[in-house]
Scaffold this active site. Sequence first.
Site, PDB file in Angstrom:
ATOM      1  N   ASP A 249      42.341  15.386  22.674  1.00  0.00           N
ATOM      2  CA  ASP A 249      41.667  14.267  22.072  1.00  0.00           C
ATOM      3  C   ASP A 249      40.682  14.721  21.293  1.00  0.00           C
ATOM      4  OD1 ASP A 249      40.165  14.144  24.213  1.00  0.00           O
ATOM      5  OD2 ASP A 249      41.838  12.792  25.209  1.00  0.00           O
ATOM      6  N   LYS A 271      42.055   9.098  18.811  1.00  0.00           N
ATOM      7  CA  LYS A 271      42.394   7.930  17.667  1.00  0.00           C
ATOM      8  C   LYS A 271      41.875   8.632  16.225  1.00  0.00           C
ATOM      9  CE  LYS A 271      40.577   3.559  17.739  1.00  0.00           C
ATOM     10  NZ  LYS A 271      39.652   2.653  18.884  1.00  0.00           N
ATOM     11  N   MET A 384      29.208   6.739  27.118  1.00  0.00           N
ATOM     12  CA  MET A 384      29.529   5.640  25.956  1.00  0.00           C
ATOM     13  C   MET A 384      28.797   4.543  25.777  1.00  0.00           C
ATOM     14  SD  MET A 384      33.371   5.791  27.905  1.00  0.00           S
ATOM     15  CE  MET A 384      33.053   6.449  29.523  1.00  0.00           C
TER      16      MET A 384
HETATM   17  N1  SAH Z   1      35.168  13.469  30.947  1.00  0.00           N
HETATM   18  C1  SAH Z   1      33.682  13.446  29.977  1.00  0.00           C
HETATM   19  C2  SAH Z   1      33.366  12.111  29.654  1.00  0.00           C
HETATM   20  C3  SAH Z   1      34.181  11.371  28.789  1.00  0.00           C
HETATM   21  S1  SAH Z   1      33.355   9.798  28.274  1.00  0.00           S
HETATM   22  C4  SAH Z   1      32.504  14.395  30.790  1.00  0.00           C
HETATM   23  O1  SAH Z   1      32.741  14.628  32.085  1.00  0.00           O
HETATM   24  O2  SAH Z   1      31.784  14.563  30.139  1.00  0.00           O
HETATM   25  C5  SAH Z   1      33.028  10.154  26.577  1.00  0.00           C
HETATM   26  C6  SAH Z   1      31.492  10.022  26.759  1.00  0.00           C
HETATM   27  O3  SAH Z   1      30.854  11.387  27.232  1.00  0.00           O
HETATM   28  C7  SAH Z   1      30.818   9.885  25.203  1.00  0.00           C
HETATM   29  O4  SAH Z   1      30.800   8.754  24.858  1.00  0.00           O
HETATM   30  C8  SAH Z   1      29.404  10.475  25.592  1.00  0.00           C
HETATM   31  O5  SAH Z   1      28.690   9.580  26.041  1.00  0.00           O
HETATM   32  C9  SAH Z   1      29.686  11.512  26.419  1.00  0.00           C
HETATM   33  N2  SAH Z   1      29.829  12.873  25.987  1.00  0.00           N
HETATM   34  C10 SAH Z   1      30.579  13.572  26.021  1.00  0.00           C
HETATM   35  N3  SAH Z   1      30.415  14.756  25.399  1.00  0.00           N
HETATM   36  C11 SAH Z   1      29.076  14.725  25.012  1.00  0.00           C
HETATM   37  C12 SAH Z   1      28.022  15.479  24.298  1.00  0.00           C
HETATM   38  N4  SAH Z   1      28.397  16.757  23.845  1.00  0.00           N
HETATM   39  N5  SAH Z   1      26.948  14.987  23.897  1.00  0.00           N
HETATM   40  C13 SAH Z   1      26.588  13.645  24.345  1.00  0.00           C
HETATM   41  N6  SAH Z   1      27.435  12.965  25.043  1.00  0.00           N
HETATM   42  C14 SAH Z   1      28.542  13.416  25.189  1.00  0.00           C
END
Ligand code: SAH
Length: 479
Positions: A249, A271, A384
Amino acid sequence: MNYLPIFLDLRDRHCLVVGGSETAARKAELLLRAGAHVDVAALALHEGFARLPHPDHLQRVADTFTPGLLEGKDLVIVVEEDASRAKVVADAARARNIPVNVADKPALCSFILPSIIDRSPIMVAVSSGGESPVLARMLRARLETLIPAAYGRLSALASRYKDRVRAAIKPQQRRAFWEKVFLSPVAEMVFSGRDVEAESQLDAMIREGAEHDIRRGEVYLVGAGPGNPDLLTFRALRLMQQADVVVHDRLVSQPILDMCRRDAERIYVGKERDDHAVPQEEINLLLVRLAKEGKRVLRLKGGDPFIFGRGGEEIETLAEHSVPFQVVPGITAAAGVASYAGIPLTHRDYAQSVAFVTGHLKENTFNMNWEGIARKDQTIVIYMGLKGLPLLCEALIKHGLTADTPAAIVQHGTLPTQRVITGDLTTLPALAEQAGLKAPTLIIVGNVVKLREKLGWYQPELHSEQAHRTPLEAPDHLR
Ligand code: SAH
């Protein structure tokens, strides 16, 4: 070819190490690991000698080298800075036709020690013929990343099954059979510690013989980390390079997708702008269908699959359909972003615990246990949370945090487009709005945020024009 590579059987052979330094200890260790008995000539031994394996095979026999010490020896290693003293030993060994290596003095050596990758019983030796040990060591490091740690266990499995395969498979088909085994999920099962499953799969392959293709599909649920390809795990990379199909995704960055097998089919389930993402249930069933077609399916997720990644839901469906799977952890956004923003998530003086929470709004409210979360000795990491930031800050103050509690919001953490905005619970929403941040962003709240002033080390925004570009774009529900 300047040197002939050979592998010496040193079990119960006698070797001499001249020198008692730390380097000498490392050489002695190699010999001991290969099963040799080691005599050492040295005035004193570095403490490293005390930690060597098989201490009963090691003894200091003299203060200095004398030719008599060569009696009955099969190999000599010298660690001696003084070239003329080293030469005395080397000459004496050569005169008796005993192979000799002198550390850092290739001209005195009759053999050289390669850099090794040890996956016993599989061994890889790399050498630059003494001309550029640094280059050989770098090459070794690259090979280390390519060869799974459990490679030796795969070889051991093959050795256990040798007779059975010999009895069941005709000689002219054996090689093809083993190739098929090593390319089948059996190998991955061994690498991920599922030996019992690997054995029953191998039994089945033997029963069916080499004629039938009984390749079974499998799903790899892999965390790709926060976006910077350097932060992938070795295991993630390996599976990315062998998958037949990649289901990903939007959070997975392009440079990471580029590292997947070139000819793998790619299926995007995120999306598109203004479109709807593929519903979760459909993704779950898609994975089942692809695996049942016999494919090795890579389900690639941002960060860690088990942290706000719905990884649990996806593999629950796989388990219900008896599809084999394995899960590879990734660096979650909180860990990656905090490191690259110079904000330690815990600190003895400021934060004794850390909470990962979702800032995703449902009908404009959060469904959260605020009492457990809004504590001044705890760091709060909000995933998020960009859209809900003003409401989040308000709620944290309402539930007990002071208005001046430090807070940061980080855009595209770990990437060249990283930007970090700091403030406190009252100022951050407006600062973030002004900065026009792009998702994904992560919010960190707590006194640890103050440490960034001192510890911030990664500051691409200072020299990067790209800070306003968006290599990663999260779907709306993640903002
Ligand atoms: N499974 C992922 C999280 C998915 S939810 C994990 O463990 O990181 C998606 C959220 O992760 C985004 O809305 C943001 O808040 C955060 N996120 C993921 N990658 C990011 C990045 N490079 N910088 C800042 N926030 C990030």
